[in-house]
Enzyme design. Structure first.
Site, PDB file in Angstrom:
ATOM      1  N   VAL A   1      -6.597   2.102  -9.788  1.00  0.00           N
ATOM      2  CA  VAL A   1      -5.192   2.340  -9.597  1.00  0.00           C
ATOM      3  C   VAL A   1      -5.118   2.123  -7.839  1.00  0.00           C
ATOM      4  O   VAL A   1      -5.774   2.191  -7.301  1.00  0.00           O
ATOM      5  CB  VAL A   1      -4.723   3.758  -9.943  1.00  0.00           C
ATOM      6  CG1 VAL A   1      -4.770   3.858 -11.370  1.00  0.00           C
ATOM      7  CG2 VAL A   1      -5.480   4.718  -9.061  1.00  0.00           C
TER       8      VAL A   1
ATOM      9  N   GLY B   1      -4.088  -2.905  -5.545  1.00  0.00           N
ATOM     10  CA  GLY B   1      -3.790  -4.369  -5.409  1.00  0.00           C
ATOM     11  C   GLY B   1      -4.170  -5.175  -6.572  1.00  0.00           C
ATOM     12  O   GLY B   1      -4.312  -6.157  -6.779  1.00  0.00           O
TER      13      GLY B   1
ATOM     14  N   GLY C   1      -3.080  -4.473  -9.833  1.00  0.00           N
ATOM     15  CA  GLY C   1      -1.992  -4.578 -10.791  1.00  0.00           C
ATOM     16  C   GLY C   1      -2.108  -3.623 -11.933  1.00  0.00           C
ATOM     17  O   GLY C   1      -1.715  -3.707 -13.084  1.00  0.00           O
TER      18      GLY C   1
ATOM     19  N   ALA D   1       1.117  -2.565 -13.808  1.00  0.00           N
ATOM     20  CA  ALA D   1       1.691  -3.652 -14.259  1.00  0.00           C
ATOM     21  C   ALA D   1       0.728  -3.894 -15.688  1.00  0.00           C
ATOM     22  O   ALA D   1       1.253  -4.191 -16.837  1.00  0.00           O
ATOM     23  CB  ALA D   1       1.757  -4.976 -13.675  1.00  0.00           C
TER      24      ALA D   1
ATOM     25  N   ASP E   1       3.140 -10.011  -9.652  1.00  0.00           N
ATOM     26  CA  ASP E   1       2.018  -9.405 -10.462  1.00  0.00           C
ATOM     27  C   ASP E   1       2.222  -9.430 -11.968  1.00  0.00           C
ATOM     28  O   ASP E   1       1.393  -9.558 -12.865  1.00  0.00           O
ATOM     29  CB  ASP E   1       2.194  -7.825  -9.894  1.00  0.00           C
ATOM     30  CG  ASP E   1       1.440  -7.733  -8.635  1.00  0.00           C
ATOM     31  OD1 ASP E   1       1.388  -8.612  -8.124  1.00  0.00           O
ATOM     32  OD2 ASP E   1       1.091  -6.558  -8.476  1.00  0.00           O
TER      33      ASP E   1
HETATM   34  O1  PMV Z   1      -0.347  -5.175  -3.541  1.00  0.00           O
HETATM   35  P1  PMV Z   1       0.114  -6.300  -4.469  1.00  0.00           P
HETATM   36  O2  PMV Z   1      -1.336  -6.649  -5.125  1.00  0.00           O
HETATM   37  O3  PMV Z   1       0.728  -5.565  -5.736  1.00  0.00           O
HETATM   38  O4  PMV Z   1       0.698  -7.333  -3.901  1.00  0.00           O
HETATM   39  C1  PMV Z   1       1.805  -7.306  -3.389  1.00  0.00           C
HETATM   40  C2  PMV Z   1       2.297  -8.720  -2.901  1.00  0.00           C
HETATM   41  C3  PMV Z   1       3.356  -8.815  -2.232  1.00  0.00           C
HETATM   42  O5  PMV Z   1       3.659 -10.218  -2.153  1.00  0.00           O
HETATM   43  C4  PMV Z   1       2.999  -8.517  -0.765  1.00  0.00           C
HETATM   44  C5  PMV Z   1       4.908  -8.358  -2.598  1.00  0.00           C
HETATM   45  C6  PMV Z   1       5.403  -9.086  -3.788  1.00  0.00           C
HETATM   46  O6  PMV Z   1       6.200  -8.351  -4.333  1.00  0.00           O
HETATM   47  O7  PMV Z   1       4.864 -10.170  -4.143  1.00  0.00           O
END
Ligand code: PMV
Length: 311
Positions: free
Chosen positions: A100, A103, A105, A108, A150
């Protein structure tokens, strides 16, 4: 008795984070070693719809859940999409091995698994585009206005070339490649990083637009390299994308330490992945160097290291 089941993988952004918010393309890939699942069982009559997520100690009755509860929102949107009026007497168990707030996802993936599990219980199979659309609505709770990369990669379960507002282009990589994914352990909400980039872009629009254009050129080059099966050429592109992300202002000392450690241990390239300021980095490795790079990352302070093949 189980009447439906859904699953979805985690994800990683390969190229183009942040610039993707400003209309430039991004490349992202599913991470299939981690996954979320949702199983739906028929409950006793008049028991209503119950959702439990034992991994995070959550247990909610749909009827009592507030509108902004993410699991409840995913369920409500899906029931509406399936034209299921009222509340079926279903018990849903959600499980996830996606780390969690890192980054990968996790939110999602859980939403996508829920959407698919409910559809299966109703005897339907939804298209990736439909799953992606519902998951996007849930993602908006956390992120405000996410680009949509995502939910797209998680719903399609395939590497995608993504441009905000355009139909995603899933693509096949001509030759699989290996990535090491390492977590700095530094919690960094994507929303904050995205907000800071927006403020900087407003102060210096020309400079930021030029940085985003430079990212877009790297994404285009990376796509061509992947389609041609020249995965080795990805390393320098990852290094270049990371250099731009530093200038965009979303790296941090912990990311820099891990990226340097990966390169020193023989990675062909490394960059932060996702919102930055913490969270994950990725390193391109050969199958034979993967273990050494993973060990170097752990020694440099990574709190979790995962080796994955993008195929
Ligand atoms: O933090 P993550 O893996 O959900 O990635 C965010 C990606 C961004 O480009 C920074 C934001 C987005 O909405 O695409």
């Amino acid at each position: 008795m189980e009447i439906g089941r859904g699953a979805a993988p985690g994800k990683i952004i390969l190229f183009g984070e942040h610039a993707v918010v400003y209309g430039r393309p991004a490349l992202a890939a599913p991470v299939t070693q981690v996954a979320a699942t949702a199983t739906v069982e028929a409950g006793p009559p008049r028991s209503g719809l119950q959702i439990s997520a034992p991994d995070v100690g959550e247990q909610v009755a749909l009827a009592a859940a507030p509108p902004e509860h993410p699991l409840a929102l995913a369920v409500r949107l899906t029931l509406a999409h399936l034209h299921i009026a009222g509340e079926p007497d279903w018990r849903i168990v959600v499980r996830s091995t996606v780390p969690v707030a890192s980054g990968m996802g996790s939110g999602a993936a859980v939403s996508a698994a829920l959407v698919r599990g409910l559809a299966a219980a109703a005897g339907e199979t939804l298209t990736p585009a439909t799953v992606s659309g519902i998951v996007y609505e849930v993602e908006r709770l956390h992120h405000g206005t996410p680009s949509g990369v995502d939910n797209t990669v998680i719903a399609y379960g395939q590497p995608v070339f993504f441009v905000r507002g355009q139909p995603p282009e899933p693509f096949a990589v001509a030759r699989p490649f290996t990535l090491v994914i390492a977590d700095t352990g530094v919690a960094s909400p994507t929303k904050v990083a995205v907000g800071d980039v927006r403020a900087a872009w407003q102060r210096e629009p020309a400079r930021y637009e030029a940085l985003f254009d430079a990212v877009a050129r790297i994404v285009a080059a990376a796509r061509a390299v992947l389609a041609a099966g020249q995965a080795d050429a990805l390393g320098p592109l990852m290094n270049d994308n990371h250099a731009l992300l530093r200038q965009i202002g979303v790296s941090c000392p912990a990311l820099e330490r891990l990226i340097a450690a990966a390169r020193d241990a023989g990675a062909a390239g490394a960059k932060l992945s996702g919102g930055g300021r913490g969270g994950n980095m990725i390193a391109l490795v050969q199958p034979r160097t993967a273990a050494a790079v993973a060990a170097a990352l752990a020694a440099a302070g990574a709190t979790r290291v995962l080796i994955t093949e993008v195929a």
